[in-house]
Design an enzyme around this catalytic site. Structure first.
Site, PDB file in Angstrom:
ATOM      1  N   LYS A  35      55.192 100.927 -43.035  1.00 52.69           N
ATOM      2  CA  LYS A  35      54.556 101.143 -44.339  1.00 52.69           C
ATOM      3  C   LYS A  35      53.475 102.218 -44.222  1.00 52.69           C
ATOM      4  CE  LYS A  35      51.435  97.240 -43.517  1.00 52.69           C
ATOM      5  NZ  LYS A  35      51.198  95.815 -43.826  1.00 52.69           N
ATOM      6  N   ARG A 130      47.580  85.547 -50.597  1.00 52.07           N
ATOM      7  CA  ARG A 130      47.825  86.883 -51.096  1.00 52.07           C
ATOM      8  C   ARG A 130      49.147  86.814 -51.867  1.00 52.07           C
ATOM      9  NH1 ARG A 130      47.339  91.749 -46.778  1.00 52.07           N
ATOM     10  NH2 ARG A 130      49.418  90.977 -46.322  1.00 52.07           N
ATOM     11  N   TYR A 256      23.090 117.816 -41.910  1.00 51.87           N
ATOM     12  CA  TYR A 256      22.527 117.339 -43.181  1.00 51.87           C
ATOM     13  C   TYR A 256      21.586 116.168 -42.949  1.00 51.87           C
ATOM     14  CZ  TYR A 256      25.950 120.059 -45.864  1.00 51.87           C
ATOM     15  OH  TYR A 256      26.681 121.061 -46.424  1.00 51.87           O
ATOM     16  N   MET A 304      31.748 117.751 -44.132  1.00 55.87           N
ATOM     17  CA  MET A 304      33.113 117.806 -44.657  1.00 55.87           C
ATOM     18  C   MET A 304      34.094 118.445 -43.669  1.00 55.87           C
ATOM     19  SD  MET A 304      34.100 119.270 -48.335  1.00 55.87           S
ATOM     20  CE  MET A 304      35.648 118.972 -49.101  1.00 55.87           C
TER      21      MET A 304
HETATM   22  C1  PLP Z   1      51.452  95.170 -42.589  1.00 62.14           C
HETATM   23  C2  PLP Z   1      52.197  93.937 -42.388  1.00 62.14           C
HETATM   24  C3  PLP Z   1      52.580  93.554 -41.092  1.00 62.14           C
HETATM   25  C4  PLP Z   1      52.153  94.304 -39.863  1.00 62.14           C
HETATM   26  O1  PLP Z   1      50.826  93.990 -39.531  1.00 62.14           O
HETATM   27  P1  PLP Z   1      50.096  94.584 -38.249  1.00 62.14           P
HETATM   28  O2  PLP Z   1      48.792  93.892 -38.229  1.00 62.14           O
HETATM   29  O3  PLP Z   1      49.963  96.043 -38.485  1.00 62.14           O
HETATM   30  O4  PLP Z   1      50.946  94.284 -37.081  1.00 62.14           O
HETATM   31  C5  PLP Z   1      53.357  92.422 -40.976  1.00 62.14           C
HETATM   32  N1  PLP Z   1      53.730  91.703 -42.058  1.00 62.14           N
HETATM   33  C6  PLP Z   1      53.366  92.041 -43.301  1.00 62.14           C
HETATM   34  C7  PLP Z   1      53.785  91.211 -44.448  1.00 62.14           C
HETATM   35  C8  PLP Z   1      52.584  93.163 -43.507  1.00 62.14           C
HETATM   36  O5  PLP Z   1      52.222  93.496 -44.745  1.00 62.14           O
END
Ligand code: PLP
Length: 365
Positions: A35, A130, A256, A304
């Site tokens: 993802k 969630r 800065y 930046m």
């Molecule tokens: C992102 C995610 C994972 C992976 O989690 P990590 O902590 O990056 O290993 C696994 N299961 C779900 C449902 C996720 O959203």
């Protein structure tokens, strides 16, 4: 010459980390979680190194399409499932498996016209609060899905809130096992922290595990364990060069807000990396960097396009010297992304995902 900053992606490190996940997962199949464009690494850049995975998991349909376009014919799982009925058409067309976490998604499936029944992963909310059905509503959801002609196989899944912490996963595993024990179907558990820390425990039986962050070489429970302790290698290295050198006298300040003040004469290197490249502005004086592979620290505020580093202990480092902001230096030294993230009060996840578009990315041969 382009501005001297680049991110390097190391396929060998990813292969190694994936092998670590496979080893820790025992007999379970491994979803490579890609993802957020493979946690900022780029799906197309990491795909080849992840071919040994049993499947790919993500949220965005466009990312699932990209994985199919790369020629992957194996399992692909949408971790949040469909967002609207039309998404299910793409699932049918591309043979995507998808999560079902709410009644609305069951209704979408019931409306979906397909000749090819879908494999779904029914999600239980075992305490994360969630997504998912609570254990008391899970069975009814399963029965509804099971009665749909649009559904082929139903697997079970849940997600842990504390796999990286002291609370652990025991309570959630218990709820999950109890609510699914007499239901047929495969089980999917475990993010990286659960895979590395808990997969060997008795009672944690998974057919599929879902590591993400570990594949990219960041420790899921830093600082309890470092990436080196988990034997993980950095998949992303952010490197830039020194494009200016200043000689400070006592009382001189840097950047800065003049937040850093020299107490003795010192040399300062100005690095072609700033928050517009994805380096966190919040990193204070003292955040570690590698200069020509040797540890040093940042000085003053990150701006930046630039940040300053301490050259006091590095008389040979000057204009053009390599500065590794995280990952591996060209000399082979490693600065774990988790250390930099800790100085930014965040996690390696956020840093790798926030690598800016303007940073050129190279895949190491
Ligand atoms: C992102 C995610 C994972 C992976 O989690 P990590 O902590 O990056 O290993 C696994 N299961 C779900 C449902 C996720 O959203």
């Amino acid at each position: 010459m382009p501005r001297p900053i680049q991110a390097l992606i190391d396929p060998q490190a990813i292969r190694h980390n994936l092998a670590r996940a496979h080893a820790a997962a025992g007999d379970a199949n491994v979803w490579a979680v890609v993802k957020a464009n493979a946690y900022g690494h780029g799906i197309e850049r990491v795909f080849d190194a992840m071919r040994a995975a049993d499947g790919f998991a993500m949220l965005d349909l466009s990312e699932a399409e990209r994985v199919r376009a790369l020629g992957w014919r194996g399992p692909v799982l949408l971790l949040e499932g469909a967002f609207e009925v039309r998404d299910l058409e793409l699932c049918s067309r591309l043979g995507l498996w998808h999560t079902v976490h709410c009644d609305e998604q069951i209704e979408m499936l019931a409306l979906h016209k397909t000749h090819m029944p879908h494999r779904v992963f029914l999600k239980m909310n075992t305490g994360m609060n969630r997504l998912g059905f609570t254990p008391d509503r899970y069975r009814a959801a399963w029965a509804r899905l099971n009665a749909l002609p649009q559904v082929d196989e139903i697997s079970h899944m849940t997600h842990f809130s504390d796999a990286d912490g002291d609370k652990g996963i025991e309570e959630q595993v218990q709820r999950f096992v109890q609510a699914t024990q007499d239901l047929p179907g495969e089980r999917s558990l475990a993010n990286s922290a659960a895979v590395l820390r808990h997969c060997t425990q008795a009672g944690v039986r998974a057919d599929w595990v879902r590591p993400g962050i570990a594949l990219y070489g960041s420790s899921p429970d830093h600082p309890k364990h470092t990436s080196a302790q988990w034997d993980l290698q950095p998949a992303m290295s952010l490197r830039a060069r020194i494009i200016g050198v200043q000689h400070l006298q006592p009382g001189d300040t840097v950047g800065y807000g003049s937040s850093f003040k020299a107490e003795q004469p010192m040399r300062v290197g100005v690095v072609a990396c700033g928050y517009a490249d994805g380096y966190p502005r919040i990193c204070p004086t003292g955040t570690p960097v590698l200069i020509n592979g040797v540890r040093s620290r940042t000085l003053g505020r990150v701006s930046m396009d630039m940040l300053a580093v301490d050259l006091s202990a590095l008389p040979d480092a000057g204009m053009g010297a390599e500065v590794t902001l995280w990952g591996r230096s060209s000399q082979g030294a490693v600065l774990p992304i988790d250390e930099v993230a800790a100085h930014a009060q965040t996690l390696g996840y956020e840093l790798m995902c926030a690598l800016a578009q303007r940073v050129p990315v190279t895949v190491i041969e």
